[in-house]
Design a protein around this motif. Structure first.
Motif, short mmCIF file in Angstrom:
data_model
loop_
_atom_site.label_atom_id
_atom_site.label_comp_id
_atom_site.label_asym_id
_atom_site.label_seq_id
_atom_site.Cartn_x
_atom_site.Cartn_y
_atom_site.Cartn_z
N PHE A 103 0.81 -1.22 0.00
CA PHE A 103 0.00 0.00 0.00
C PHE A 103 0.85 1.27 0.00
O PHE A 103 0.33 2.35 0.28
CB PHE A 103 -0.93 0.01 1.21
N LEU A 104 2.13 1.15 -0.33
CA LEU A 104 3.02 2.30 -0.23
C LEU A 104 3.19 3.06 -1.55
O LEU A 104 4.08 3.88 -1.67
CB LEU A 104 4.40 1.84 0.28
N LYS A 105 2.36 2.80 -2.51
CA LYS A 105 2.53 3.40 -3.84
C LYS A 105 1.85 4.76 -3.96
O LYS A 105 2.14 5.53 -4.87
CB LYS A 105 1.98 2.46 -4.91
N ALA A 106 0.90 5.06 -3.08
CA ALA A 106 0.17 6.33 -3.17
C ALA A 106 1.10 7.51 -2.95
O ALA A 106 2.08 7.43 -2.20
CB ALA A 106 -0.96 6.35 -2.16
N LEU A 107 0.81 8.62 -3.60
CA LEU A 107 1.66 9.80 -3.55
C LEU A 107 1.14 10.87 -2.59
O LEU A 107 1.80 11.87 -2.37
CB LEU A 107 1.80 10.40 -4.95
N THR A 108 -0.03 10.68 -2.04
CA THR A 108 -0.58 11.64 -1.07
C THR A 108 -0.83 10.92 0.26
O THR A 108 -0.75 9.70 0.35
CB THR A 108 -1.89 12.26 -1.57
N ARG A 109 -1.16 11.71 1.28
CA ARG A 109 -1.38 11.14 2.61
C ARG A 109 -2.78 10.59 2.81
O ARG A 109 -3.04 9.89 3.78
CB ARG A 109 -1.11 12.21 3.67
N HIS A 168 4.06 6.58 6.22
CA HIS A 168 2.70 6.14 5.90
C HIS A 168 1.98 5.61 7.13
O HIS A 168 0.75 5.67 7.20
CB HIS A 168 2.75 5.04 4.83
N ALA A 169 2.73 5.07 8.09
CA ALA A 169 2.10 4.52 9.30
C ALA A 169 1.35 5.61 10.06
O ALA A 169 0.20 5.39 10.49
CB ALA A 169 3.16 3.88 10.19
N ARG A 192 3.98 25.39 -4.87
CA ARG A 192 2.81 24.51 -4.86
C ARG A 192 3.15 23.27 -4.04
O ARG A 192 3.72 22.32 -4.51
CB ARG A 192 2.43 24.10 -6.29
N ILE A 193 2.75 23.33 -2.77
CA ILE A 193 2.99 22.24 -1.84
C ILE A 193 1.66 21.85 -1.25
O ILE A 193 0.94 22.69 -0.72
CB ILE A 193 3.97 22.63 -0.71
N THR A 194 1.31 20.59 -1.35
CA THR A 194 0.06 20.11 -0.77
C THR A 194 0.37 19.11 0.32
O THR A 194 1.27 18.29 0.20
CB THR A 194 -0.81 19.45 -1.83
#
Length: 214
Positions: free
Chosen positions: A29-35, A85-86, A209-211
């Motif tokens: 599940f570590l492929k996502a680029l956002t939190r 991610h944890a 542009r930082i999200t």
């Protein structure tokens, strides 16, 4: 980042030691680029049976703990790899407070960067909370960061210690970027002194542009 001042919520007891970040968020599940979106993956291998069927024996799936926002754990919670991610999963699930006798160092530090309050308490206090949570139909706490106190639904109150700078970061809702921007004026003065021949540095002209993903 959302400021943390006072939080009241239902406590869920996770009675396991050495819970590591791989168990909290498995590697697939570590492929996502956002939190966002990691809450459904939290403790994935414990929460679900094959086919993503909720495991009726896992504590987070018990009806009495539905909607819990305070997590009670045992020694060395969040040990293992450094994956942030944890903490994202803890936050996205809905936990604002994690209470344990000890934490993995990196996980502990990452909590403050993401608006989660990790509280260390003596083993005797942790044992008492586990007992109360298992005996009560609904065990709720109010955590007050300003007074550094915890009050439970049975009227018992205890204090906790926290580093003053980390306390301030949570109270103000500042992540690492927010902390840096508090010194923006001094940074601008330094840059303009250090590079007098360069065009005058104007922070307002910089398009950043930082999200946060939250």
């Amino acid at each position: 980042m959302k400021p943390f001042s006072k939080h009241s919520g239902l406590l869920v007891p996770l009675d396991r030691v050495n819970v590591d970040t791989d168990q909290m968020v498995p590697k697939q599940f570590l492929k996502a680029l956002t939190r966002a979106g990691f809450g459904k993956n939290l403790f994935y291998d414990w929460r679900y049976l094959p086919g993503e069927i909720p495991n009726p024996e896992f504590v987070l799936n018990l009806p009495r703990y539905r909607g819990a926002s305070i997590l009670l754990a045992r020694h060395n919670f969040g040990c293992g790899s450094s994956r942030e991610h944890a903490v994202w999963a803890v936050m996205d699930y809905g936990f604002r407070v994690v209470i344990a006798p000890s934490f993995g160092d990196i996980f502990y530090n990452n909590c403050f960067k993401n608006g989660v309050l990790p509280i260390r308490l003596p083993e005797s206090e942790i044992d008492e909370m586990f007992r109360a949570a298992k005996e009560a139909g609904s065990y709720r706490l109010t955590v007050d960061l300003e007074s550094q106190s915890i009050t439970d639904s049975q009227g018992r109150s205890i204090g906790f210690e926290i580093d003053p700078s980390r306390r301030e970061v949570l109270l103000q809702g500042l992540d690492d970027i927010g902390v840096t921007l508090r010194h923006e004026e001094r940074i601008t003065q330094f840059e303009n002194r250090a590079h007098p021949s360069a065009p005058l540095y104007d922070p307002a002209s910089v398009d950043v542009r930082i999200t946060s993903g939250q």
